[in-house]
Design a protein around this motif. Structure first.
Motif, short mmCIF file in Angstrom:
data_model
loop_
_atom_site.label_atom_id
_atom_site.label_comp_id
_atom_site.label_asym_id
_atom_site.label_seq_id
_atom_site.Cartn_x
_atom_site.Cartn_y
_atom_site.Cartn_z
N PHE A 129 48.48 40.53 33.66
CA PHE A 129 47.16 41.03 33.29
C PHE A 129 46.12 39.92 33.41
CE2 PHE A 129 43.80 41.59 30.14
CZ PHE A 129 43.30 42.84 30.49
N ILE A 130 46.44 38.75 32.85
CA ILE A 130 45.49 37.63 32.90
C ILE A 130 45.31 37.16 34.34
CG2 ILE A 130 45.03 35.28 32.13
CD1 ILE A 130 44.81 37.45 29.95
N THR A 131 46.40 37.08 35.08
CA THR A 131 46.30 36.65 36.48
C THR A 131 45.40 37.59 37.27
OG1 THR A 131 48.55 35.73 36.37
CG2 THR A 131 47.63 36.11 38.56
N GLY A 132 45.58 38.88 37.05
CA GLY A 132 44.73 39.86 37.74
C GLY A 132 43.28 39.73 37.37
N LYS A 133 43.00 39.45 36.10
CA LYS A 133 41.61 39.30 35.67
C LYS A 133 40.97 38.05 36.30
CE LYS A 133 39.76 41.54 32.91
NZ LYS A 133 38.92 42.76 33.04
N ILE A 134 41.76 36.98 36.44
CA ILE A 134 41.23 35.78 37.09
C ILE A 134 40.94 36.07 38.56
CG2 ILE A 134 41.68 33.38 37.71
CD1 ILE A 134 43.50 33.21 35.23
N LEU A 135 41.85 36.77 39.23
CA LEU A 135 41.60 37.14 40.63
C LEU A 135 40.34 38.00 40.72
CD1 LEU A 135 45.21 38.01 41.87
CD2 LEU A 135 43.87 35.97 42.41
N ASP A 136 40.16 38.91 39.79
CA ASP A 136 38.93 39.70 39.75
C ASP A 136 37.71 38.78 39.67
OD1 ASP A 136 40.38 42.05 39.83
OD2 ASP A 136 40.11 42.53 37.70
N GLY A 137 37.80 37.78 38.78
CA GLY A 137 36.68 36.85 38.60
C GLY A 137 36.38 36.05 39.85
N LEU A 138 37.42 35.80 40.66
CA LEU A 138 37.24 35.08 41.91
C LEU A 138 36.81 36.00 43.05
CD1 LEU A 138 40.36 32.72 41.77
CD2 LEU A 138 37.97 32.04 41.47
N GLY A 139 36.74 37.30 42.76
CA GLY A 139 36.33 38.26 43.78
C GLY A 139 37.44 38.64 44.74
N ILE A 140 38.69 38.55 44.29
CA ILE A 140 39.85 38.84 45.14
C ILE A 140 40.47 40.17 44.71
CG2 ILE A 140 42.15 38.07 45.83
CD1 ILE A 140 41.15 35.19 45.30
N GLU A 141 40.55 41.10 45.64
CA GLU A 141 41.15 42.41 45.36
C GLU A 141 42.62 42.25 44.98
OE1 GLU A 141 39.83 45.42 45.23
OE2 GLU A 141 37.80 44.75 45.71
N ASN A 142 43.04 43.01 43.98
CA ASN A 142 44.45 42.95 43.58
C ASN A 142 44.82 44.19 42.78
OD1 ASN A 142 44.71 42.19 40.41
ND2 ASN A 142 42.83 41.31 41.26
N ASP A 143 46.12 44.44 42.71
CA ASP A 143 46.63 45.53 41.87
C ASP A 143 47.75 45.01 40.98
OD1 ASP A 143 48.56 45.07 43.76
OD2 ASP A 143 48.71 47.14 44.46
N ILE A 144 47.58 43.77 40.54
CA ILE A 144 48.63 43.12 39.73
C ILE A 144 48.80 43.81 38.38
CG2 ILE A 144 49.23 40.99 38.52
CD1 ILE A 144 48.07 39.42 40.76
N TYR A 145 47.70 44.26 37.81
CA TYR A 145 47.78 44.85 36.47
C TYR A 145 47.24 46.27 36.49
CZ TYR A 145 42.73 43.99 35.93
OH TYR A 145 41.37 43.99 36.09
N LYS A 146 47.64 47.02 35.48
CA LYS A 146 47.17 48.41 35.36
C LYS A 146 45.77 48.41 34.77
CE LYS A 146 48.26 52.87 33.23
NZ LYS A 146 49.19 53.60 32.34
N ARG A 147 44.86 49.02 35.47
CA ARG A 147 43.47 49.05 35.04
C ARG A 147 43.21 50.26 34.14
NH1 ARG A 147 40.60 45.43 38.19
NH2 ARG A 147 41.78 44.60 39.95
N TRP A 148 42.24 50.11 33.28
CA TRP A 148 41.84 51.20 32.40
C TRP A 148 41.11 52.24 33.26
CZ3 TRP A 148 42.84 53.55 28.14
CH2 TRP A 148 41.92 54.44 27.58
N GLU A 149 41.57 53.46 33.22
CA GLU A 149 40.99 54.51 34.07
C GLU A 149 40.08 55.46 33.27
OE1 GLU A 149 44.27 56.47 35.91
OE2 GLU A 149 44.77 54.74 37.18
N GLY A 150 40.11 55.36 31.97
CA GLY A 150 39.25 56.22 31.16
C GLY A 150 39.77 57.64 31.08
N TYR A 151 39.00 58.50 30.44
CA TYR A 151 39.38 59.89 30.26
C TYR A 151 38.39 60.80 30.98
CZ TYR A 151 42.42 58.17 26.54
OH TYR A 151 43.39 57.51 25.83
#
Length: 238
Positions: A215-237
């Motif tokens: 989860f943390i690794t994916g968030k860091i990749l997000d912060g660097l602007g790198i697409e990833n699917d390492i963690y499950k994202r919140w999809e809402g209702y």
């Protein structure tokens, strides 16, 4: 060693708990074919030894070599006290590749001594470097970077990211924060850095420690602007 991708990144591991996050990010970048400059501070090595059991033999040999030097001046001239020689750097990289299964991708990263201030990443001329993450980031490293005190390659590279307006992700690992810590974080945020504490989420119902790390690794990749699917994202209702 040369970059094999048009974009490269810097990963710095300092002396705070949670060093596994830094190595997880290293692997995530390398397997995506980005070139990575890895820097580990001397306190970072101590934490790695405690948390992951790595580098024990390497540092025993390093200490013995330095202690057996004819004099301190000779040791310094040979890079035994102020830095690592090429043989030790090669062993450090090999142990990282062994631990994290990066043998097939070992050409995708290089280990740099924190005292190697002559490195090209210490200059804004390194145009291929697109961003940097300090993970985990100790409060000492956070303070020195926030105040422009560039005493080693980690601090200088971070300073370059700020001055060149490139992505700098700071992952402070401390709790609780005091007002000095918070002021330093505010200063860095004002300068363009992103403060990303390694705080896990639980909406994704993690079942293992690896799930939390991812989860943390994916968030860091997000912060660097790198697409990833390492963690499950919140999809809402709906």
């Amino acid at each position: 060693m040369k970059e094999t991708h048009s974009n490269s990144y810097i990963v710095a591991i300092t002396g705070a708990s949670g060093v596994i996050y830094g190595f997880s990010l290293l692997k995530a970048l390398v397997v995506r074919h980005f070139f990575v400059y890895l820097i580990i501070s001397k306190p970072g090595f101590k934490v790695i030894k405690e948390e992951l059991g790595m580098f024990a033999d390497i540092f025993s040999d390093h200490a013995n070599t330095a202690n057996n030097a004819v004099d301190k001046g000779a040791a310094e001239r040979n890079g035994l006290l102020n830095g690592f020689n090429d043989g030790i750097k090669t062993r450090i990289k090999k142990e990282i590749a062994d631990k994290f299964g990066l043998h097939n991708d070992s050409g995708g990263f290089i280990f740099l001594d924190e005292m190697f201030l002559e490195s090209k990443i210490a200059s804004g001329s390194a145009k291929r470097v697109k961003g940097m993450a300090v993970v985990p980031c100790s409060m000492g490293s956070l303070s020195r970077i926030a105040n422009g005190n560039s005493g080693n390659l980690i601090e200088r590279a971070a300073d370059v990211m700020l001055k060149e307006r490139k992505k700098l992700i700071m992952c402070p690992r401390e709790t609780p924060f005091n007002d000095i810590h918070l002021k330093n974080m505010l200063s860095l945020t004002a300068s363009g850095a992103v403060i990303l504490p390694p705080i896990p989420a639980f909406y994704n119902k993690p079942e293992t420690v690896d799930d939390i790390i991812d989860f943390i690794t994916g968030k860091i990749l997000d912060g660097l602007g790198i697409e990833n699917d390492i963690y499950k994202r919140w999809e809402g209702y709906d």
